[in-house]
Scaffold this active site. Sequence first.
Site, PDB file in Angstrom:
ATOM      1  CD  GLN A   1       0.998  -2.681 -13.961  1.00 51.98           C
ATOM      2  OE1 GLN A   1       1.600  -1.328 -14.000  1.00 51.98           O
ATOM      3  NE2 GLN A   1       0.728  -3.429 -13.006  1.00 51.98           N
TER       4      GLN A   1
ATOM      5  CB  SER B   1       3.125   4.528 -15.975  1.00 53.64           C
ATOM      6  OG  SER B   1       2.830   4.533 -14.744  1.00 53.64           O
TER       7      SER B   1
ATOM      8  CD  GLU C   1       5.393  -2.999 -10.306  1.00 62.42           C
ATOM      9  OE1 GLU C   1       4.780  -3.714  -9.490  1.00 62.42           O
ATOM     10  OE2 GLU C   1       5.382  -1.993 -10.602  1.00 62.42           O
TER      11      GLU C   1
ATOM     12  CB  SER D   1      -1.968   1.227  -1.771  1.00 60.75           C
ATOM     13  OG  SER D   1      -2.386   0.969  -0.370  1.00 60.75           O
TER      14      SER D   1
HETATM   15  C1  LIG Z   1       2.493   7.500 -10.240  1.00 65.35           C
HETATM   16  C2  LIG Z   1       1.564   6.425 -10.650  1.00 65.35           C
HETATM   17  C3  LIG Z   1       1.599   5.422 -11.957  1.00 65.35           C
HETATM   18  C4  LIG Z   1       1.381   4.546 -12.415  1.00 65.35           C
HETATM   19  N1  LIG Z   1       1.419   3.688 -12.969  1.00 65.35           N
HETATM   20  C5  LIG Z   1       0.346   2.785 -12.660  1.00 65.35           C
HETATM   21  C6  LIG Z   1      -0.013   1.924 -14.277  1.00 65.35           C
HETATM   22  O1  LIG Z   1       1.165   2.110 -15.249  1.00 65.35           O
HETATM   23  N2  LIG Z   1      -0.884   0.980 -14.495  1.00 65.35           N
HETATM   24  C7  LIG Z   1      -1.685   0.519 -14.279  1.00 65.35           C
HETATM   25  O2  LIG Z   1      -2.500  -0.281 -14.311  1.00 65.35           O
HETATM   26  N3  LIG Z   1      -2.175   1.441 -12.369  1.00 65.35           N
HETATM   27  C8  LIG Z   1      -1.124   2.303 -12.165  1.00 65.35           C
HETATM   28  N4  LIG Z   1      -1.206   3.095 -11.187  1.00 65.35           N
HETATM   29  C9  LIG Z   1      -2.066   3.320 -10.183  1.00 65.35           C
HETATM   30  C10 LIG Z   1      -1.948   2.434  -8.870  1.00 65.35           C
HETATM   31  O3  LIG Z   1      -1.591   1.155  -9.013  1.00 65.35           O
HETATM   32  C11 LIG Z   1      -3.035   2.342  -7.995  1.00 65.35           C
HETATM   33  O4  LIG Z   1      -3.616   3.763  -7.488  1.00 65.35           O
HETATM   34  C12 LIG Z   1      -2.700   1.278  -7.062  1.00 65.35           C
HETATM   35  O5  LIG Z   1      -2.710   0.487  -7.059  1.00 65.35           O
HETATM   36  C13 LIG Z   1      -4.410   2.310  -5.826  1.00 65.35           C
HETATM   37  O6  LIG Z   1      -5.849   2.259  -6.549  1.00 65.35           O
HETATM   38  P1  LIG Z   1      -6.661   3.281  -6.611  1.00 65.35           P
HETATM   39  O7  LIG Z   1      -6.470   5.058  -7.426  1.00 65.35           O
HETATM   40  O8  LIG Z   1      -7.680   2.714  -7.416  1.00 65.35           O
HETATM   41  O9  LIG Z   1      -6.740   3.339  -4.761  1.00 65.35           O
HETATM   42  P2  LIG Z   1      -7.871   2.791  -4.800  1.00 65.35           P
HETATM   43  O10 LIG Z   1      -7.426   1.420  -4.429  1.00 65.35           O
HETATM   44  O11 LIG Z   1      -9.411   3.936  -4.208  1.00 65.35           O
HETATM   45  O12 LIG Z   1      -7.899   3.338  -2.903  1.00 65.35           O
HETATM   46  C14 LIG Z   1      -7.956   4.762  -2.209  1.00 65.35           C
HETATM   47  C15 LIG Z   1      -7.542   4.779  -0.347  1.00 65.35           C
HETATM   48  O13 LIG Z   1      -7.699   3.512  -0.316  1.00 65.35           O
HETATM   49  C16 LIG Z   1      -7.416   2.828   0.841  1.00 65.35           C
HETATM   50  N5  LIG Z   1      -7.265   1.122   0.438  1.00 65.35           N
HETATM   51  C17 LIG Z   1      -8.288   0.717  -0.801  1.00 65.35           C
HETATM   52  N6  LIG Z   1      -8.088  -0.550   0.009  1.00 65.35           N
HETATM   53  C18 LIG Z   1      -8.434  -0.825   0.804  1.00 65.35           C
HETATM   54  C19 LIG Z   1      -7.983  -2.180   1.847  1.00 65.35           C
HETATM   55  N7  LIG Z   1      -8.630  -3.228   1.776  1.00 65.35           N
HETATM   56  N8  LIG Z   1      -7.474  -1.661   3.000  1.00 65.35           N
HETATM   57  C20 LIG Z   1      -7.148  -0.855   3.637  1.00 65.35           C
HETATM   58  N9  LIG Z   1      -7.192   0.080   2.927  1.00 65.35           N
HETATM   59  C21 LIG Z   1      -7.762   0.605   1.310  1.00 65.35           C
HETATM   60  C22 LIG Z   1      -5.851   3.165   0.044  1.00 65.35           C
HETATM   61  O14 LIG Z   1      -4.600   2.179   0.201  1.00 65.35           O
HETATM   62  C23 LIG Z   1      -5.839   4.038  -0.853  1.00 65.35           C
HETATM   63  O15 LIG Z   1      -5.655   4.777   0.086  1.00 65.35           O
HETATM   64  C24 LIG Z   1       0.081   4.488 -10.756  1.00 65.35           C
HETATM   65  C25 LIG Z   1      -0.418   4.222  -9.797  1.00 65.35           C
HETATM   66  C26 LIG Z   1       0.437   5.595  -9.465  1.00 65.35           C
HETATM   67  C27 LIG Z   1       0.382   6.958  -8.634  1.00 65.35           C
END
Ligand SMILES: Cc1cc2nc3c(=O)[nH]c(=O)nc-3n(C[C@H](O)[C@H](O)[C@H](O)COP(=O)(O)OP(=O)(O)OC[C@H]3O[C@@H](n4cnc5c(N)ncnc54)[C@H](O)[C@@H]3O)c2cc1C
Length: 385
Positions: free
Chosen positions: A123, A158, A244, A364
Amino acid sequence: MDDDQEFRREIRDWLAANVTDDLRGAGGAGRENEVFEQRLAFARKLAAAGWSTLAWPVEHGGRGASLARQVIFHEEYARSGAPGRVDHIGVTMVGPTLMALGSAAQQARFLPGIATATELWCQGYSEPGAGSDLAAVTTRARLEGDEWVLTGQKVWTSLAHVADWCFVLARTAPVPPGASRHAGLSYLLVPMRQAGVTVRPIRQLTGDSEFNEVFFDEARTSRDLVVGEPGGGWRVAMATLGFERGAATVGQQVGFQQDLDDLVALARRTGAVADPAVRERLTRAWIDLTVLRAHTLRVLAAPPAVGTATVIKLLWSRWRQGIGELAMAVLGPAGIAAPPGDADVDRWRRLFLFSRADTIYGGSNEIQRGILAERVLGLPRQDRR
Ligand SMILES: Cc1cc2nc3c(=O)[nH]c(=O)nc-3n(C[C@H](O)[C@H](O)[C@H](O)COP(=O)(O)OP(=O)(O)OC[C@H]3O[C@@H](n4cnc5c(N)ncnc54)[C@H](O)[C@@H]3O)c2cc1C
């Protein structure tokens, strides 16, 4: 009902005959690369026996199984110790998306490969600057003759290191004046094994590398491999996320119950049960799991409603993090200080470390609570850039 019992016997017998010792328990959280080839062979066997796409409609090669049977399958799968699936992104995410929104040609081209686990998927949504704020993706694709040409970077992808295909959310047109940022994004099906795609593993807390950075540098895919309309990919991307989970959540909870039973046994062995705080937390974990299971079954049986899947995600992710933290309390200093090699310590430490990710992926917990705040409680919408 009797038929369902017969069905349970059938899947139980099949699993008993096919889950060999090397597969049992392999590939769980934080162990995603374990005996990968054997797990791939198992996925193909599962598919050949008609279990893999049980939930798919008959016209797409599935069995059109009732919800009750899907639940039975996932329960028995988890109970048998069958390995973590290597083909789940295809079976539960892109397959249903293609059935709902793909063209007949896309369905004919891709569904058989997904159903037989001969083509694995990943994805491609998240980017360094676009996770929770997914509409901010900057990976671009332009049409050149009969092909889309992609440039950009994905992250946390992933299983990209084993995938044959990736479904990618990319910008194919600028945001039209006055329109939302969701316009102009497209959902593209991109072959991973080509010169323009580089996959770089990311080492995780657990020491394993389940996810990756993916770089597209003039990567190519055929013009007709856009799902839905070009520029209309947001709707398709959201549909994929909606597929999902589902009945598989029940199987996950069977695994949780096994974890809890094993943790209680460990606490007895180490003597940690003498600590009233540990007893209290173990009991709370049991209560919370009972509530989670009841809620999940009720939600699965009811018509879809806004927020119900969100509540399940919030409950299970916190539950598993809690059990990881509790396991560290049960192990005491050994949880931190013991060198690798002790099976108990390794297992619980891995669960503790991996479960930190549970409240991040799939949206998240802050984002999930935002969804509930706005769509269920009707609170004012959060300001977004
Ligand atoms: C084990 C694992 C597998 C994954 N696999 C995939 C995959 O296969 N494909 C893929 O595309 N992605 C994948 N992801 C990514 C995952 O979808 C993102 O990590 C997730 O959407 C959060 O985005 P970010 O890491 O950019 O954090 P950010 O969006 O930068 O967030 C950082 C922090 O800010 C908080 N935050 C952000 N916006 C807001 C808001 N509007 N209000 C309140 N709090 C907020 C978040 O909750 C978090 O605590 C994976 C992640 C993990 C950990």
